[in-house]
Design a protein around this motif. Structure first.
Motif, short mmCIF file in Angstrom:
data_model
loop_
_atom_site.label_atom_id
_atom_site.label_comp_id
_atom_site.label_asym_id
_atom_site.label_seq_id
_atom_site.Cartn_x
_atom_site.Cartn_y
_atom_site.Cartn_z
N GLY A 114 0.83 -1.19 0.00
CA GLY A 114 0.00 0.00 0.00
C GLY A 114 0.86 1.24 0.00
N THR A 144 -3.18 7.10 4.57
CA THR A 144 -2.33 5.99 4.13
C THR A 144 -3.14 4.70 4.01
OG1 THR A 144 -1.75 5.13 6.33
CG2 THR A 144 -0.49 7.02 5.53
N THR A 145 -2.46 3.69 3.50
CA THR A 145 -2.92 2.32 3.66
C THR A 145 -2.18 1.76 4.86
OG1 THR A 145 -3.24 2.06 1.27
CG2 THR A 145 -3.11 0.03 2.60
N HIS A 189 -9.27 -3.06 4.14
CA HIS A 189 -8.24 -2.11 4.60
C HIS A 189 -7.56 -1.40 3.44
CE1 HIS A 189 -8.28 -3.11 8.90
NE2 HIS A 189 -8.63 -4.33 8.50
N GLY A 190 -8.03 -1.63 2.21
CA GLY A 190 -7.46 -0.94 1.06
C GLY A 190 -6.08 -1.42 0.69
N ALA A 191 -5.73 -2.62 1.05
CA ALA A 191 -4.40 -3.15 0.78
C ALA A 191 -4.42 -4.08 -0.42
CB ALA A 191 -3.86 -3.88 2.00
#
Length: 414
Positions: free
Chosen positions: A212, A223-224, A303-305
């Motif tokens: 990320g 952030t990630t 978690h956007g990862a």
């Protein structure tokens, strides 16, 4: 778990008379051979000294061992295969583990740093070697009813196991049944543990990489947050799988390593997790990769990862053939009485002996190596692992009995 078979132990006079007992001079030699292996452990695919030592002793006995094409490990036939009667195979694994030997009270401690025979493969090797030497003498006397193949396999500890390469090289050609033992420090020397059906579990290696944008710990919302994402994968993936898989499958995801970041105030751009996947059930093992991928996808996406999964298939469960298991029970009873056989549970450990059982029937027994009366808790894959060496003679005579009884049964069936 019952420690003893429910069958009453027969008197010695009631047991079938079988040749193939171990002479005292050979018993002493085999203990010395095992100690030499223990002092010189070699890792998977590097077992050149071990292979040479086994080969030399078999050739000294007039046998003709053949080194596997990989350069380590070997097979050796006792008796002449006529191309008609299938052979019985006795398998041993010959490699060691990359861990230090921490024993301080024995003269045969490993002479190599960070290498140790901490799983008992030196014992397995010595037992099959000893059985081969005794069976060779029986063959010279015309008392071996069926040819036997000795199989000394490299790289059992290297996923997916050296068994797959050995099979591809033809070690099972002409084999109709295969048997093995594995040291068990929970079982007293002089006893074995048996279980028909699955006796070990499937075992895979799982590696997950998360990525990320990363950033400052003062602004995680920009952030990630890969540290949090890695923590949630570590905790939530096993929990999700526990609810999505049949609980009876015994599937377990356990992490052995998590790594992320280098500074306390920097959210990293990469995180890694690695661990193992274990399954009691063969069907669950086949389903596991898709189920694990879906669970990690769900968590990482939340978690956007971004993520990558490297799911290294290891070994399926060892599933003991009931007929072969009964042969082992009969062999141990013939040697030591029914009280020497106990029922054993299915282990979550993995064993590449399972690959042979995909091709021919067979069974693995747990060979007791605990000194009777020892109440300490011992386990495999520990630097202080050791055995009661009387187990070597027990294993040799157990295998020779199995070879003789299997040959008699095969002859009766014709």
């Amino acid at each position: 778990m019952s420690r003893e078979s429910q069958t009453a132990q027969p008197a010695a006079s009631e047991r079938p008379e079988l040749p193939g007992t171990l002479p005292d001079h050979l018993r002493t030699e085999l203990i010395a051979f095992r100690r030499d292996l223990h002092m010189h452990p070699e890792l998977g695919h590097q077992e050149f000294r071990t292979t040479a030592a086994i080969k030399a002793r078999l050739e000294k006995a007039g046998l003709r061992p053949r080194v596997l094409k990989s350069g380590t490990g070997l097979i050796c036939d006792v008796g002449t295969w006529d191309g008609l009667r299938p052979m019985l195979a006795l398998r041993a694994d010959i490699d060691a583990l990359p861990i230090p030997d921490t024993k301080t009270h024995v003269s045969y401690r490993s002479t190599f740093p960070d290498r140790a025979h901490a799983c008992g493969h030196d014992v397995h090797t010595t037992v099959v070697l000893g059985a081969g030497l005794v069976l060779a003498e029986l063959d010279r006397q015309g008392l071996l009813p069926r040819p036997v193949r000795l199989l000394f396999q490299p790289a059992e500890e290297v996923l997916p196991g050296g068994a797959t390469d050995a099979i591809e090289s033809g070690v099972l050609d002409g084999v109709g049944r295969i048997l093995a033992v594995h040291c068990d420090p929970r079982v007293d020397a002089g006893r074995i543990g048996l279980r028909p059906g699955p006796i070990t579990s499937a075992c895979d290696r799982l590696e997950v990489t998360l990525s990320g944008s990363g950033g400052h710990t003062a602004r995680p919302h920009l952030t990630t947050d890969l540290v949090t994402a890695a923590a949630r994968v570590a905790i939530d993936a096993p929990a999700l799988l526990a609810r999505r898989m049949d609980a009876r499958s015994g599937m377990s995801v356990t992490w052995g390593r998590i790594e992320a970041g280098h500074a306390c105030n920097v959210i990293p751009m990469h995180a890694e997790l690695s661990g193992t996947v274990r399954c009691l059930d063969l069907a669950a093992w086949h389903e596991a990769p898709d189920m694990i991928h879906a669970a990690i996808d769900e968590i990482a996406t939340m978690h956007g990862a971004k993520f990558e999964i490297n799911h290294v298939r290891g070994v399926p469960p060892v599933v003991n053939d009931p007929v072969s298991t009964e042969l082992l029970r009969e062999a141990m009873t013939a040697r030591c009485g029914a009280g020497s056989v106990e029922d054993t549970e299915q282990s979550l450990g993995g064993e590449d002996f399972s690959w042979y059982l995909e091709h021919v029937p067979g069974a693995m027994a747990r060979l007791g190596v605990r000194a009777p009366g020892d109440t300490a808790k011992h386990d495999l894959h520990r630097g202080d692992f050791d055995v009661d060496e009387s187990a070597i003679g027990v294993g040799v005579e157990f295998f020779t009995a199995a070879a003789l009884l299997d040959g008699r049964h095969a002859g009766a069936a014709r």
